[in-house]
Design an enzyme around this catalytic site. Structure first.
Site, mmCIF file in Angstrom:
data_model
loop_
_atom_site.group_PDB
_atom_site.id
_atom_site.type_symbol
_atom_site.label_atom_id
_atom_site.label_comp_id
_atom_site.label_asym_id
_atom_site.label_seq_id
_atom_site.Cartn_x
_atom_site.Cartn_y
_atom_site.Cartn_z
ATOM 1 N N LYS A 5 0.839 -1.206 0.000
ATOM 2 C CA LYS A 5 0.000 0.000 0.000
ATOM 3 C C LYS A 5 0.873 1.255 0.000
ATOM 4 O O LYS A 5 0.619 2.219 -0.723
ATOM 5 C CB LYS A 5 -0.938 -0.011 1.219
ATOM 6 C CG LYS A 5 -2.023 -1.076 1.095
ATOM 7 C CD LYS A 5 -2.877 -1.257 2.341
ATOM 8 C CE LYS A 5 -3.823 -2.431 2.116
ATOM 9 N NZ LYS A 5 -4.767 -2.665 3.210
ATOM 10 N N GLN A 22 -4.757 -1.259 9.533
ATOM 11 C CA GLN A 22 -4.732 -2.612 8.971
ATOM 12 C C GLN A 22 -5.343 -3.608 9.956
ATOM 13 O O GLN A 22 -5.031 -3.621 11.140
ATOM 14 C CB GLN A 22 -3.275 -2.997 8.639
ATOM 15 C CG GLN A 22 -3.121 -4.302 7.881
ATOM 16 C CD GLN A 22 -3.641 -4.260 6.452
ATOM 17 O OE1 GLN A 22 -3.772 -3.202 5.845
ATOM 18 N NE2 GLN A 22 -3.948 -5.411 5.896
ATOM 19 N N ASP A 54 -11.233 2.999 3.850
ATOM 20 C CA ASP A 54 -11.557 1.569 3.837
ATOM 21 C C ASP A 54 -13.066 1.344 3.702
ATOM 22 O O ASP A 54 -13.503 0.242 3.394
ATOM 23 C CB ASP A 54 -11.121 0.930 5.168
ATOM 24 C CG ASP A 54 -9.861 0.103 5.041
ATOM 25 O OD1 ASP A 54 -9.614 -0.437 3.948
ATOM 26 O OD2 ASP A 54 -9.144 -0.008 6.056
HETATM 27 N N1 L34 Z 1 -8.071 -2.171 7.166
HETATM 28 N N2 L34 Z 1 -7.402 -4.313 6.698
HETATM 29 C C1 L34 Z 1 -7.910 -3.144 6.270
HETATM 30 N N3 L34 Z 1 -8.234 -2.916 4.978
HETATM 31 C C2 L34 Z 1 -8.058 -3.891 4.051
HETATM 32 O O1 L34 Z 1 -8.444 -3.681 2.789
HETATM 33 C C3 L34 Z 1 -7.498 -5.104 4.446
HETATM 34 N N4 L34 Z 1 -7.213 -6.130 3.574
HETATM 35 C C4 L34 Z 1 -7.424 -7.514 4.006
HETATM 36 C C5 L34 Z 1 -6.703 -7.691 5.341
HETATM 37 N N5 L34 Z 1 -6.800 -6.534 6.219
HETATM 38 C C6 L34 Z 1 -7.212 -5.314 5.797
HETATM 39 C C7 L34 Z 1 -6.232 -6.098 2.654
HETATM 40 O O2 L34 Z 1 -5.661 -5.081 2.309
HETATM 41 C C8 L34 Z 1 -6.780 -8.301 2.883
HETATM 42 N N6 L34 Z 1 -5.999 -7.340 2.147
HETATM 43 C C9 L34 Z 1 -5.120 -7.679 1.091
HETATM 44 C C10 L34 Z 1 -4.492 -6.708 0.330
HETATM 45 C C11 L34 Z 1 -3.632 -7.053 -0.685
HETATM 46 C C12 L34 Z 1 -3.374 -8.357 -0.980
HETATM 47 C C13 L34 Z 1 -3.991 -9.341 -0.240
HETATM 48 C C14 L34 Z 1 -4.860 -8.993 0.787
HETATM 49 C C15 L34 Z 1 -2.418 -8.674 -2.081
HETATM 50 O O3 L34 Z 1 -1.872 -7.801 -2.714
HETATM 51 N N7 L34 Z 1 -2.150 -9.960 -2.336
HETATM 52 C C16 L34 Z 1 -1.224 -10.373 -3.359
HETATM 53 C C17 L34 Z 1 -0.207 -11.320 -2.758
HETATM 54 C C18 L34 Z 1 0.604 -10.657 -1.723
HETATM 55 C C19 L34 Z 1 1.489 -11.596 -0.952
HETATM 56 O O4 L34 Z 1 2.445 -12.107 -1.552
HETATM 57 O O5 L34 Z 1 1.228 -11.816 0.218
HETATM 58 C C20 L34 Z 1 -1.985 -11.051 -4.487
HETATM 59 O O6 L34 Z 1 -1.503 -11.031 -5.610
HETATM 60 O O7 L34 Z 1 -3.060 -11.589 -4.179
#
Ligand code: L34
Length: 295
Positions: free
Chosen positions: A54, A98, A121
Site C-alpha cells: 500500500k 490494517q 476503507d
Molecule cells: N483495514 N485491513 C484493512 N483494509 C483492508 O483492505 C485489508 N485487507 C485484508 C486484510 N486486512 C485489511 C487487505 O488489504 C486483505 N488485504 C489484502 C491486500 C492485498 C493483498 C492481499 C490482501 C495482495 O496484494 N495480495 C497479493 C499477494 C501478496 C502476498 O504475496 O502476500 C496477491 O496477488 O493476491
C-alpha cells in the site's frame, strides 16, 4: 472449456495509470496532494506485506504517505489517540488501520473513531449505511475492486445468479449488497452462503458468478461448479514456504481443476489482491478531492 484468466495485475495497472494522471492534475491545477496514513499494530508478516504494498503504490502514484508501525502491546487508548491525531492532520486524507488488530483492542471501537470523511476503507458505520442506501460514499476496497474487475472485463452481472461464499464485514456482506444494487457490476440475484448454509454445493452449482471469500485453501472444487461459471477468488491463504523462505499462496478455489470448467477465473496471487490496494488509492484521491471541495 478453459477459462480466460482475469488479471488483477493488468486491471489494476490500467486504473493506476488513470489515477497517476488525476493526481498529477490535482497537484498542477489545485495544488492538492492526497495523503494516506497506514497504521499497522504488531508485526504479522501477511499484514506487513500488504501495508508495504500500500505504501509503495501510494508513492508510485504521487500520494503523500505516512506509515505508522506500532508495537503489538499498544493499548486501545493509545491507538485511539493516534487515530484522533490523524483525524486532525490536514495532510492526511485517508486513514487505514490494517486488520486484524491484536485481541486486546476492540476493532469496532477503533474503526468508529476514524473520521468518516477519511475512512478510505469504507468500514465506518456512516459509510456502510450510505453504501447500503446507494449514496455516494467510500466503498470497501476489496468488493469495490471486484466490481471494477467485472465491469472492465465486460462480465455481465445484470440478471446473473451470483453466489458469494463467506459473510465477513470486509468482503461477503458488502459484496452481496453492492451486487444487488442498480449500478454497474450490479443488478444481480445474490445468494450469500456461510458456515450454517444447509447445502452450499446446491448453490455453487447454479452460480453464473461465484465469489469465494472464506479463507479455506482450495475449498471450491471442479465438481462444485457448472460449466462456464465466472470465478472470483478472494482467498489469499499461506499454505507453506519455499526453500528460500517465501510464502506459498493458494486461493479458496482449486485453480488448476476449476479453470478447465470456468469461462473466467481470477488467479491467486495476481487477482483480487492488487485490486484491493488500487481501490484504496482511488478512495484516497476521492477523499482528497472532497476535502478540497473539488467534485
Ligand atoms: N483495514 N485491513 C484493512 N483494509 C483492508 O483492505 C485489508 N485487507 C485484508 C486484510 N486486512 C485489511 C487487505 O488489504 C486483505 N488485504 C489484502 C491486500 C492485498 C493483498 C492481499 C490482501 C495482495 O496484494 N495480495 C497479493 C499477494 C501478496 C502476498 O504475496 O502476500 C496477491 O496477488 O493476491
Amino acid at each position: 472449456m478453459t477459462a480466460k484468466i482475469i488479471s488483477g495485475v493488468d486491471t489494476a495497472k490500467a486504473i493506476r495509470a488513470e489515477l497517476k494522471q488525476e493526481i498529477a492534475e490535482l497537484k498542477e491545477k489545485h495544488n492538492v496532494v492526497p495523503g494516506l496514513v497506514t497504521i499497522l499494530v504488531g508485526a504479522d508478516p501477511a499484514s506487513q506485506s500488504y501495508v508495504t504494498a500500500k505504501e509503495k503504490t501510494s508513492k508510485e502514484l504521487g500520494i503523500y504517505s505516512e506509515r505508522l508501525d506500532i508495537p503489538a502491546e499498544t493499548t486501545e487508548a493509545e491507538l485511539l489517540a493516534l487515530v484522533d491525531k490523524c483525524n486532525k492532520n490536514d495532510k492526511i486524507n485517508g486513514i487505514l488501520v490494517q486488520l486484524p488488530l491484536p485481541k486486546h483492542i476492540n476493532e469496532a471501537k477503533i474503526l468508529y473513531a476514524i473520521d468518516p470523511t477519511k475512512d478510505v476503507d469504507g468500514f465506518h458505520p456512516v459509510n456502510v449505511g450510505k453504501m447500503i442506501l446507494g449514496e455516494q460514499c467510500f466503498l470497501p476496497c476489496t468488493p469495490h475492486g471486484i466490481l471494477e474487475m467485472l465491469v472492465r472485463n465486460d462480465i455481465k452481472t445484470s440478471g446473473a445468479e451470483v453466489v458469494i461464499l463467506g459473510r465477513s464485514n470486509i468482503v461477503g456482506k458488502p459484496m452481496a449488497n453492492l451486487m444487488l444494487q442498480k449500478r454497474p457490476g450490479g443488478n444481480a440475484t445474490v445468494t450469500l452462503c456461510h458456515t450454517r448454509t444447509k447445502d452450499t454445493v446446491f448453490h455453487t452449482k447454479r452460480a453464473d458468478i461465484l465469489i469465494a471469500a472464506v479463507g479455506v485453501p482450495k475449498m471450491v472444487t471442479a465438481d462444485m461448479v457448472k460449466d462456464g461459471v465466472v470465478i472470483i477468488d478472494v482467498g489469499v491463504n499461506r499454505i507453506g514456504k519455499t526453500a528460500d523462505g517465501k510464502a506459498i499462496l493458494a486461493g479458496d478455489v482449486d485453480f488448476d481443476a476449476v479453470k478447465e470448467k470456468a469461462s473466467y477465473i481470477t488467479p491467486v496471487p495476481g487477482g483480487v489482491g492488487p485490486m484491493t490496494i488500487t481501490m484504496l488509492m482511488k478512495n484516497t484521491v476521492q477523499a482528497a478531492k472532497q476535502a478540497a471541495g473539488i467534485l
